[in-house]
Design an enzyme around this catalytic site. Structure first.
Site, PDB file in Angstrom:
ATOM      1  N   GLY A 189       0.624  -1.395   0.109  1.00  0.00           N
ATOM      2  CA  GLY A 189      -0.078  -0.018  -0.475  1.00  0.00           C
ATOM      3  C   GLY A 189       0.859   1.069   0.187  1.00  0.00           C
ATOM      4  O   GLY A 189       0.402   2.108  -0.515  1.00  0.00           O
ATOM      5  N   CYS A 190       2.125   1.160   0.226  1.00  0.00           N
ATOM      6  CA  CYS A 190       3.159   2.581  -0.298  1.00  0.00           C
ATOM      7  C   CYS A 190       3.835   2.190  -1.555  1.00  0.00           C
ATOM      8  O   CYS A 190       4.180   1.140  -2.138  1.00  0.00           O
ATOM      9  CB  CYS A 190       4.237   2.069   1.335  1.00  0.00           C
ATOM     10  N   GLN A 191       3.712   3.065  -2.057  1.00  0.00           N
ATOM     11  CA  GLN A 191       4.605   3.658  -2.819  1.00  0.00           C
ATOM     12  C   GLN A 191       6.473   3.352  -2.877  1.00  0.00           C
ATOM     13  O   GLN A 191       6.652   2.755  -4.272  1.00  0.00           O
ATOM     14  CB  GLN A 191       4.379   4.778  -3.705  1.00  0.00           C
ATOM     15  N   SER A 192       7.208   4.158  -1.641  1.00  0.00           N
ATOM     16  CA  SER A 192       8.166   3.636  -1.494  1.00  0.00           C
ATOM     17  C   SER A 192       7.983   2.332  -0.490  1.00  0.00           C
ATOM     18  O   SER A 192       7.289   1.381  -0.719  1.00  0.00           O
ATOM     19  CB  SER A 192       8.450   4.602  -0.367  1.00  0.00           C
TER      20      SER A 192
END
Length: 145
Positions: free
Chosen positions: A59-62
């Site tokens: 759920g995190c781009q990074s």
């Protein structure tokens, strides 16, 4: 595993209040982003061996890795990111929630996000990532309690 850096304050409410006071010192968002980056540098280092796909927060781009430890009486979280600003967001979340009981975690809404203006100033991808991080902490507390 955890050097027990957190909690810094004795209650989640005190942590949120301290965060709001610190952010109030900065007049504009470029200064607040710099402060977030500085906070991220204070995160305790995470062992490379823990930076696995299994510990990756989706759920995190990074890239974000988080590992919980403890039980209902005290849950600690070790976390890291490859992004400087995201590391600062992790630091704030751990400051409020890490080293607390499951009951304290579940009873604490992340009011600091709105009080310091993060909700308005984060990109949608960072907001989604922060929501995923907070949901993970909450779910871990629910499982432990």
């Amino acid at each position: 595993m955890n050097d027990a850096v957190f909690p810094l304050e004795s209650t989640p409410a005190e942590a949120q209040s301290a965060i709001a006071e610190e952010f109030a010192f900065f007049g504009d968002w470029s200064e607040r982003y710099q402060y977030l980056i500085d906070l991220g540098r204070k995160l305790p280092p995470m062992a490379d061996g823990l930076k696995t796909e299994e510990n990756r927060l989706l759920g995190c781009q990074s890239m974000v890795w988080i590992v919980p430890s403890g039980d209902a009486s005290r849950l600690d979280f070790t976390a890291a990111s490859d992004s400087a600003i995201v590391s600062g967001l992790i630091y704030l979340a751990l400051r409020v929630y890490s080293g607390r009981s499951a009951a304290q975690i579940l009873a604490t809404d992340p009011d600091y996000i709105a009080s310091v203006g993060l909700a308005k100033h984060l990109s949608p991808t960072r907001s989604n990532g922060l929501a995923a991080l907070l949901a993970f902490i909450r779910e871990t507390a629910q499982r432990a309690s």
